[in-house]
Design a protein around this motif. Sequence first.
Motif, mmCIF file in Angstrom:
data_model
loop_
_atom_site.group_PDB
_atom_site.id
_atom_site.type_symbol
_atom_site.label_atom_id
_atom_site.label_comp_id
_atom_site.label_asym_id
_atom_site.label_seq_id
_atom_site.Cartn_x
_atom_site.Cartn_y
_atom_site.Cartn_z
ATOM 1 N N ILE A 141 38.387 41.089 26.549
ATOM 2 C CA ILE A 141 38.265 41.675 28.176
ATOM 3 C C ILE A 141 38.441 42.888 28.541
ATOM 4 C CG2 ILE A 141 39.671 41.143 30.311
ATOM 5 C CD1 ILE A 141 40.871 38.604 29.054
ATOM 6 N N PHE A 142 37.493 43.549 29.053
ATOM 7 C CA PHE A 142 37.480 45.195 29.448
ATOM 8 C C PHE A 142 38.018 45.357 30.921
ATOM 9 C CE2 PHE A 142 34.180 44.409 26.048
ATOM 10 C CZ PHE A 142 34.180 45.326 25.276
ATOM 11 N N VAL A 143 38.987 45.954 30.996
ATOM 12 C CA VAL A 143 39.657 46.225 32.435
ATOM 13 C C VAL A 143 39.277 47.711 32.720
ATOM 14 C CG1 VAL A 143 41.623 46.637 33.297
ATOM 15 C CG2 VAL A 143 41.371 45.015 31.330
ATOM 16 N N TYR A 144 38.263 47.515 33.881
ATOM 17 C CA TYR A 144 37.804 48.913 34.550
ATOM 18 C C TYR A 144 38.667 49.237 35.787
ATOM 19 C CZ TYR A 144 33.914 48.074 31.281
ATOM 20 O OH TYR A 144 33.153 47.835 30.268
ATOM 21 N N ASP A 145 38.547 50.338 36.105
ATOM 22 C CA ASP A 145 39.038 50.565 37.485
ATOM 23 C C ASP A 145 37.954 50.437 38.482
ATOM 24 O OD1 ASP A 145 37.369 52.845 37.703
ATOM 25 O OD2 ASP A 145 38.921 54.369 37.329
ATOM 26 N N LEU A 146 38.170 50.319 39.747
ATOM 27 C CA LEU A 146 37.224 50.107 40.443
ATOM 28 C C LEU A 146 35.707 50.990 40.740
ATOM 29 C CD1 LEU A 146 39.227 48.794 43.741
ATOM 30 C CD2 LEU A 146 38.570 47.694 41.590
ATOM 31 N N SER A 147 35.821 51.994 40.011
ATOM 32 C CA SER A 147 34.837 52.857 39.948
ATOM 33 C C SER A 147 33.861 52.510 38.483
ATOM 34 C CB SER A 147 35.161 54.215 40.123
ATOM 35 O OG SER A 147 35.952 54.614 39.135
ATOM 36 N N GLY A 148 34.438 51.574 37.638
ATOM 37 C CA GLY A 148 33.567 51.378 36.659
ATOM 38 C C GLY A 148 34.253 52.136 35.435
ATOM 39 N N VAL A 149 35.507 52.961 35.509
ATOM 40 C CA VAL A 149 35.882 53.634 34.326
ATOM 41 C C VAL A 149 36.886 52.555 33.522
ATOM 42 C CG1 VAL A 149 37.082 55.422 33.585
ATOM 43 C CG2 VAL A 149 35.718 55.725 35.752
ATOM 44 N N LEU A 150 36.421 52.667 32.137
ATOM 45 C CA LEU A 150 37.316 51.796 31.323
ATOM 46 C C LEU A 150 38.817 52.232 31.273
ATOM 47 C CD1 LEU A 150 36.939 49.290 29.655
ATOM 48 C CD2 LEU A 150 36.590 50.886 27.494
#
Length: 284
Positions: A176-185
């Motif tokens: 599961i990759f968790v990103y912020d809402l701008s797509g930064v891991l």
Amino acid sequence: MDGPLSCTVGSYNVTVQQLPIDESIVVRNIFDTGVSMAGDKVYTLTDGVLRRHAFDGSALAFEDEIALDSEEYSTMSVAQNGTLYLSEFMESFVAVRDGATLFSHDGPDYVIMHPSGDWGISYFTGSEVEKIILNGTEMQTEPWAFPEVDMISSISISEDHIFVAGGAVENNEHTIFVYDLSGVLQTKLGGTEFGEDDSLGSVTAVVETANGYMALDGNMRTVLFWAPDGTFIGSAEDSDLFGTSYPWMSSASVMADGSILIGMPEERPDESADEFIVYRLTGF
């Protein structure tokens, strides 16, 4: 399940209560089911049929079926204003509120919307996705990508994060990759070899609470929990949490009071059919 079941996971005492449905829902395709809540209504999606149920806090009462142009829809998400978004590969992306269709757009594949309803992500299997941007009933798209993921199996979006589950490019382990809402891991959950406590089979849904992240693993029939910083807390088998035998845990969403709504098909004890069951999880 006759009453609530409780299970200790790390320092949390997690309790699950089944929410009875007055009209049982028999399921043909166990893999494409969902449950969401908007206001005081609970919506179920099984075999392409969208149903609306009244919810009194402890049980669901069937109200009606909401007509859709196709019986192929398998993916549902809900915005805070009560709008439901339904999608399916090779089908129109539609929005429904109060039983009426607000729009129908061609192009997107599986779509998961942010709770604001302003934007979402359309994906299929590869790492390249599209950002869906809504302005009223108008839709725009932008190319996007999650380069750390080889093959996407599911996407979930909370208020603050995007959760992309799939094989990792670096080691092919389900992660599961968790990103912020701008797509930064931000962090990764799971991604370990089979047999490790936090190894994953096929994640169908991820939710975020004040205490961290919870994921449903459909293949392994387990529910896993992580702290906000990504530290693994522990897991529980479906039999311990739900009293089930071999369900396909398909969907989860956070309710207004912070509890978690979970849906899954389970074979009846007499093996006559698979039936969609809804639970409410508290304590995390």
